[in-house]
Design a protein around this motif. Structure first.
Motif, PDB file in Angstrom:
ATOM      1  N   VAL B  64       8.366  -7.454  -7.732  1.00 27.96           N
ATOM      2  CA  VAL B  64       9.467  -6.541  -7.382  1.00 27.96           C
ATOM      3  C   VAL B  64       8.997  -5.119  -7.643  1.00 27.96           C
ATOM      4  O   VAL B  64       8.993  -4.639  -8.772  1.00 27.96           O
ATOM      5  CB  VAL B  64      10.732  -6.873  -8.201  1.00 27.96           C
ATOM      6  N   VAL B  65       8.558  -4.471  -6.551  1.00 25.85           N
ATOM      7  CA  VAL B  65       7.896  -3.170  -6.684  1.00 25.85           C
ATOM      8  C   VAL B  65       8.805  -2.155  -7.363  1.00 25.85           C
ATOM      9  O   VAL B  65       8.363  -1.347  -8.193  1.00 25.85           O
ATOM     10  CB  VAL B  65       7.419  -2.673  -5.300  1.00 25.85           C
ATOM     11  N   ARG B  93       6.548  -6.558   1.438  1.00 31.92           N
ATOM     12  CA  ARG B  93       6.321  -6.293   0.015  1.00 31.92           C
ATOM     13  C   ARG B  93       4.919  -5.724  -0.205  1.00 31.92           C
ATOM     14  O   ARG B  93       4.712  -4.848  -1.041  1.00 31.92           O
ATOM     15  CB  ARG B  93       6.523  -7.588  -0.783  1.00 31.92           C
ATOM     16  N   ARG B  94       3.960  -6.227   0.569  1.00 31.91           N
ATOM     17  CA  ARG B  94       2.595  -5.693   0.463  1.00 31.91           C
ATOM     18  C   ARG B  94       2.571  -4.205   0.826  1.00 31.91           C
ATOM     19  O   ARG B  94       1.961  -3.392   0.134  1.00 31.91           O
ATOM     20  CB  ARG B  94       1.631  -6.474   1.381  1.00 31.91           C
ATOM     21  N   ARG B  95       3.262  -3.879   1.926  1.00 34.65           N
ATOM     22  CA  ARG B  95       3.288  -2.474   2.348  1.00 34.65           C
ATOM     23  C   ARG B  95       4.009  -1.612   1.318  1.00 34.65           C
ATOM     24  O   ARG B  95       3.596  -0.490   1.021  1.00 34.65           O
ATOM     25  CB  ARG B  95       3.979  -2.346   3.714  1.00 34.65           C
ATOM     26  N   LEU B  98       1.645  -0.958  -1.587  1.00 31.25           N
ATOM     27  CA  LEU B  98       0.632   0.041  -1.233  1.00 31.25           C
ATOM     28  C   LEU B  98       1.237   1.442  -1.192  1.00 31.25           C
ATOM     29  O   LEU B  98       0.618   2.397  -1.676  1.00 31.25           O
ATOM     30  CB  LEU B  98      -0.001  -0.305   0.123  1.00 31.25           C
ATOM     31  N   ASP B  99       2.432   1.558  -0.631  1.00 28.26           N
ATOM     32  CA  ASP B  99       3.100   2.874  -0.583  1.00 28.26           C
ATOM     33  C   ASP B  99       3.329   3.399  -1.996  1.00 28.26           C
ATOM     34  O   ASP B  99       3.105   4.570  -2.284  1.00 28.26           O
ATOM     35  CB  ASP B  99       4.454   2.772   0.142  1.00 28.26           C
ATOM     36  N   THR B 104       2.027   7.142  -6.380  1.00 24.49           N
ATOM     37  CA  THR B 104       1.876   7.366  -7.825  1.00 24.49           C
ATOM     38  C   THR B 104       0.420   7.565  -8.231  1.00 24.49           C
ATOM     39  O   THR B 104       0.154   7.995  -9.350  1.00 24.49           O
ATOM     40  CB  THR B 104       2.414   6.154  -8.615  1.00 24.49           C
ATOM     41  N   GLY B 105      -0.528   7.230  -7.353  1.00 21.30           N
ATOM     42  CA  GLY B 105      -1.935   7.322  -7.734  1.00 21.30           C
ATOM     43  C   GLY B 105      -2.403   6.151  -8.576  1.00 21.30           C
ATOM     44  O   GLY B 105      -3.504   6.183  -9.135  1.00 21.30           O
TER      45      GLY B 105
END
Lengths: 307, 307
Positions: B64-65, B93-95, B98-99, B104-105
């Motif tokens: 859960v990003v 969820r993968r995208r 990555l976003d 956030t770096g």
């Protein structure tokens, strides 16, 4: 050695033995003492783990115990054959180092490398075997006796340290490749390892004696060899009359195609560098030694003529 | 995968790949996010290196990003086959992950374990291959596909990280045993590795289907299998009606000689534990599966009768 099989912890070479010991014994900011000049990879490791590394001078008896800084947590030494200078640590100095560790509670890491290849004199007992109170961790590897590509080493440690070492090994890389361990165990059990050591000792001894005899007979004007009875290298300090740095000599020699030496100054840690050359003969066929040395001597003379 | 041979850094297994990445990317006190429940060895490693490990909940689409804490430096995920629950991370969820990393770096460590053994559906592309900005470090090993005793793994990393990785590897253990690397390289070059994967995929698929079909037909009263299309294990959550903990069931089953499962609660990190069982079938002959499961079911029923 005073160790049962249960005291031996298998690692992926010497460097990992040291990494695991560091993870278990040290915390960031601890003071770690190393011989100066000394073997660079331990210093690189300790610094990468955020330790404060202090170089301690060595004299002809080994590390100068009185110069080890107060508050030192761990000291790394090469008593059999100091790297890079080549002398072995005297018995009084060994006792003094053990007394110091007993008094301060510090840990001694004994790197007994090259002790298998001894050409004269009786070997002194490892620090580990005269240590009454498990202050010494004895690390060894098969990189010099067999092949570095095997990546097999070990640390002899007290039973109290084993749970922490096992956990450090687990989080680091679980365990060392089993096929490599099995192959070496069989090689040892069949007696082939002992035969290999005997055969290589003769080969290295021939190279050692030829190298030292040429240094003594032909380099008296520029170098003073440091007495050494073991291993795969010999060191010699530059005479004061030589005006070049050891790095300049090494550079000139390399340009002349001679590559059997390294400058001693490149092994300085925090002490002022000494000037000299280290001659490694582990990988050089004996018939190449005389020609290489003669060309090196020419380099030194030419160099002095240049100034 | 989007990688050239120059992007692949060889390590002594998955665990060392993670240790080297941690040494290079993290500093003590950094926040590291892991899936919760999750694979325990990375958490053990990060904690031993003095990182602050935070468990982040997973749902049916993966981590859960939105629940990853602010200030996280590194997140460790298993997108192909979440450990221990078994679902794969959805493409949205993968995208989203990555976003988040781009914004956030932070660094994403992608553990693509078990992706070689897929039984249905089209595999999703690894995070690493849809990442435009080298935020993903892709780690893999040959422990599951070949043998854990080989201790061979790798990390696919950006060129900018290679000098630091090389230095970390050098101070850690120099390099990975050459004979093991050579043997595996030959095994791959000869096409034997690909044949081995095809053969094992069929064997594991048979076990997977038998296991899932028995869970669905016979365990409806106690367990709900979590859909999973890959790998060497299947997880199932305990139904709310079951009053025992998953650890109690596992203990009873072990006493009855059944050992093909682990309690899900043992993989909790910092979130409240879920109740369920993980069935590993990597090492169990197919003919032993039905009998073991029937005995396990009896354990559950007896257990409920006990209360």
């Amino acid at each position: 050695m005073r160790a049962t099989p249960e005291d031996v912890f298998v690692t992926s070479g010497f460097q990992q033995a040291l990494d695991l010991v560091a993870r278990v014994v040290l915390a960031p900011g601890d003071i770690v003492a190393v011989e100066d000049p000394g073997y660079p990879p331990p210093t690189m490791l300790f610094r990468s783990l955020r330790m404060r590394v202090v170089g301690v001078p060595v004299d002809e008896e080994g590390i100068v115990v009185a110069a080890i800084p107060a508050g030192t947590t761990l000291v790394y030494v090469t008593p059999s054959h100091q790297f890079p200078l080549g002398m072995s640590m005297s018995l009084p100095r060994r006792r003094q180092l053990l007394d110091w560790a007993d008094r301060t509670g510090a840990v001694i890491v004994e790197d007994d490398y090259d002790s298998e290849f001894r050409y004269a004199g009786r070997p002194l007992e490892p620090l580990q075997s005269i240590d009454e109170s498990w202050r010494v961790l004895y690390v060894g590897s098969f990189s010099k006796t067999m092949l570095p590509t095997l990546r097999l080493g070990f640390v002899v440690a007290p039973p109290s340290l084993f749970p922490a070492l096992r956990k450090a090994k687990l989080v680091t890389d679980w365990y060392t490749a089993k096929p490599m361990q099995d192959a070496l165990a069989q090689f040892i059990a069949e007696g082939q390892f002992a035969r290999h050591i005997r055969r290589m000792r003769r080969i290295y001894e021939d190279r050692h004696q030829l190298l030292v005899s040429i240094l003594e007979s032909r380099f008296g004007d520029v170098l003073e060899p440091i007495p050494s009875m073991a291993g795969m290298h010999v060191a010699a300090t530059l005479r004061p009359e030589v005006e070049l740095t050891d790095r300049e000599i090494a550079r000139r020699a390399r340009r002349a195609g001679v590559d059997l030496h390294m400058p001693i100054s490149s092994f300085a840690v925090t002490e002022p560098p000494r000037r000299g050359l280290v001659f490694g003969y582990g990988a050089i066929p004996i018939e190449h030694i005389p020609d290489g040395l003669l060309r090196l001597h020419d380099c030194c003379l030419n160099a002095r003529d240049d100034t």
